[in-house]
Design a protein around this motif. Sequence first.
Motif, mmCIF file in Angstrom:
data_model
loop_
_atom_site.group_PDB
_atom_site.id
_atom_site.type_symbol
_atom_site.label_atom_id
_atom_site.label_comp_id
_atom_site.label_asym_id
_atom_site.label_seq_id
_atom_site.Cartn_x
_atom_site.Cartn_y
_atom_site.Cartn_z
ATOM 1 N N ASP A 171 26.219 -14.593 -5.929
ATOM 2 C CA ASP A 171 27.377 -14.227 -6.639
ATOM 3 C C ASP A 171 27.150 -13.571 -8.127
ATOM 4 O O ASP A 171 26.434 -14.326 -8.760
ATOM 5 C CB ASP A 171 28.352 -15.305 -6.909
ATOM 6 C CG ASP A 171 29.828 -14.935 -6.387
ATOM 7 O OD1 ASP A 171 30.140 -13.846 -6.023
ATOM 8 O OD2 ASP A 171 30.624 -15.998 -5.972
ATOM 9 N N GLY A 172 27.775 -12.579 -8.234
ATOM 10 C CA GLY A 172 27.548 -11.975 -9.460
ATOM 11 C C GLY A 172 26.206 -11.082 -9.499
ATOM 12 O O GLY A 172 25.939 -10.296 -10.789
ATOM 13 N N ARG A 173 25.490 -11.024 -8.465
ATOM 14 C CA ARG A 173 24.220 -10.194 -8.503
ATOM 15 C C ARG A 173 24.332 -9.352 -7.448
ATOM 16 O O ARG A 173 23.447 -8.259 -7.355
ATOM 17 C CB ARG A 173 22.918 -11.130 -8.005
ATOM 18 C CG ARG A 173 23.055 -12.301 -9.178
ATOM 19 C CD ARG A 173 21.575 -13.128 -8.592
ATOM 20 N NE ARG A 173 20.449 -12.473 -8.712
ATOM 21 C CZ ARG A 173 19.607 -12.563 -9.945
ATOM 22 N NH1 ARG A 173 19.987 -13.189 -10.885
ATOM 23 N NH2 ARG A 173 18.691 -11.853 -9.994
ATOM 24 N N ILE A 174 25.270 -9.112 -6.635
ATOM 25 C CA ILE A 174 25.591 -8.265 -5.670
ATOM 26 C C ILE A 174 26.908 -7.531 -5.581
ATOM 27 O O ILE A 174 27.808 -8.202 -6.293
ATOM 28 C CB ILE A 174 25.039 -8.735 -4.153
ATOM 29 C CG1 ILE A 174 26.158 -9.763 -3.731
ATOM 30 C CG2 ILE A 174 23.625 -9.266 -4.185
ATOM 31 C CD1 ILE A 174 25.814 -10.353 -2.506
ATOM 32 N N ASP A 175 27.377 -6.583 -4.832
ATOM 33 C CA ASP A 175 28.638 -5.837 -4.744
ATOM 34 C C ASP A 175 29.785 -6.523 -3.713
ATOM 35 O O ASP A 175 30.824 -6.716 -4.310
ATOM 36 C CB ASP A 175 28.402 -4.328 -4.472
ATOM 37 C CG ASP A 175 27.366 -3.821 -5.378
ATOM 38 O OD1 ASP A 175 27.939 -3.795 -6.659
ATOM 39 O OD2 ASP A 175 26.469 -3.310 -5.110
ATOM 40 N N ALA A 176 29.398 -7.145 -2.636
ATOM 41 C CA ALA A 176 30.206 -7.621 -1.717
ATOM 42 C C ALA A 176 29.528 -8.860 -1.056
ATOM 43 O O ALA A 176 28.202 -8.566 -0.613
ATOM 44 C CB ALA A 176 30.788 -6.796 -0.961
ATOM 45 N N ILE A 177 30.376 -9.658 -0.493
ATOM 46 C CA ILE A 177 29.899 -10.469 0.478
ATOM 47 C C ILE A 177 30.782 -10.402 1.859
ATOM 48 O O ILE A 177 32.089 -10.593 1.583
ATOM 49 C CB ILE A 177 29.831 -11.967 0.207
ATOM 50 C CG1 ILE A 177 28.961 -12.229 -1.033
ATOM 51 C CG2 ILE A 177 29.406 -13.018 1.228
ATOM 52 C CD1 ILE A 177 28.676 -13.461 -1.733
ATOM 53 N N VAL A 178 30.356 -10.038 3.112
ATOM 54 C CA VAL A 178 31.419 -10.164 4.178
ATOM 55 C C VAL A 178 31.194 -11.380 4.811
ATOM 56 O O VAL A 178 30.158 -11.829 5.289
ATOM 57 C CB VAL A 178 30.978 -8.909 5.169
ATOM 58 C CG1 VAL A 178 32.217 -8.959 6.300
ATOM 59 C CG2 VAL A 178 31.019 -7.649 4.353
ATOM 60 N N ASP A 179 32.474 -12.047 4.882
ATOM 61 C CA ASP A 179 32.582 -13.495 5.388
ATOM 62 C C ASP A 179 32.909 -13.357 6.666
ATOM 63 O O ASP A 179 33.958 -13.259 7.122
ATOM 64 C CB ASP A 179 33.452 -14.282 4.821
ATOM 65 C CG ASP A 179 33.590 -15.901 5.062
ATOM 66 O OD1 ASP A 179 32.709 -16.201 6.262
ATOM 67 O OD2 ASP A 179 34.125 -16.914 4.421
ATOM 68 N N GLY A 180 31.649 -13.751 7.716
ATOM 69 C CA GLY A 180 32.018 -13.766 9.166
ATOM 70 C C GLY A 180 31.736 -15.028 9.721
ATOM 71 O O GLY A 180 31.220 -15.333 10.916
ATOM 72 N N GLY A 181 32.104 -16.015 9.006
ATOM 73 C CA GLY A 181 31.785 -17.503 9.716
ATOM 74 C C GLY A 181 30.314 -17.780 9.624
ATOM 75 O O GLY A 181 29.317 -17.199 8.926
ATOM 76 N N SER A 182 29.941 -19.032 10.300
ATOM 77 C CA SER A 182 28.695 -19.404 10.299
ATOM 78 C C SER A 182 27.701 -18.674 11.317
ATOM 79 O O SER A 182 28.313 -18.108 12.425
ATOM 80 C CB SER A 182 28.614 -20.865 10.985
ATOM 81 O OG SER A 182 29.249 -21.950 10.038
#
Length: 322
Positions: free
Chosen positions: A163-174
């Motif tokens: 977090d804070g080092r990349i532009d996005a996180i796509v949350d697709g679960g486990s």
Amino acid sequence: MTRITRHLDTGPSAIAEAAGLLVQGGLVAFPTETVYGLGADATNGRAVVGIYEAKGRPRFNPLIAHLASFELAREQGVFSPAAARLADAFWPGPLTLVVPKAATCTVSEIATAGLDSVALRVPDHGVAHAILAATGRPVAAPSANRSGHVSATTAAHVAVDLDGRIDAIVDGGSTQVGVESTILSCLGDRVAMLRPGGLSREAIETVLGFALAEGPEGSGDEPLAPGMLASHYAPRAQVRLDAEGPRLGEAWLGFGGVGHGGATVAANLSTTSDLTEAAANLFGMLRALDRPGITAIAVAPIPSHGLGEAIRDRLSRAAAER
Ligand code: TXA
Ligand code: MG
């Protein structure tokens, strides 16, 4: 290097936003069936450098280029008959093939670390596929964790590290498989195992009809997977393998029916001794057991067949001196 990290879901507009960020040279973490990947446009050297910076990864370590289909992978690499047979049988899936670069290869030298081979994979995950298809180019993606840390199998794990080092996180679960892809080198007539992973040796040898050559520990006529550093996938606590039970101050990571011997911090990879379930649980449980005050994580014996080979490989790296 601070960035605002967007947290995206997996709806059509989120996928379009993720692909747009990648095309513009951004860094986007997304789920695959194995672990979360930290993606960048593989054809954009500056974007790829961003991956190394965000992860704190040594420059010499080459990356896997991810593609939406085998057909697109053929533009990047030259497939021997054995390599083509493996791609036909197992793609999309948890298998990476290292093949000679094709004349039409667009993967940047930074992503291949200057090698004349390229590591290619077609992941088996709806979200990964949608992002790759919308991006329309190879996407370089190592596991989405800080270099040397345990790989991420949920979006929350990614956020802790990046977090804070990349532009996005796509949350697709486990993620379903839970360990990284199996890497095979297909550079000559031989097919060599460079890294055990989410596709078992037995399944591969059944399709090939012959035994795999050994890569990493071999006498050196196969290239190493340069990422196979001894101390890797490491939690903060020490890891003790093939333990009969926990000692004072240790957390316990069980497998099958072996009891936790009174350890207050404990988890079980699979109470039914199912190696597929154990692989899926491995990295999340290592993260959960790695608590302040725990001196070591003691791990029950894990058999070495099927996905057990990849589980034992990751655990022995976590246990290595560092
Ligand atoms: O499941 C996976 O493989 C995940 C997901 C995100 O796809 N990715 C992953 O990437 O585990 P990474 O970067 O953590 O591991 C890639 C491995 C490294 O050990 C690297 O050295 C090796 O692949 N590699 C890449 N290109 C290579 C090449 N041309 N020759 C030999 N090894 C190569
Ligand atoms: Mg990794």
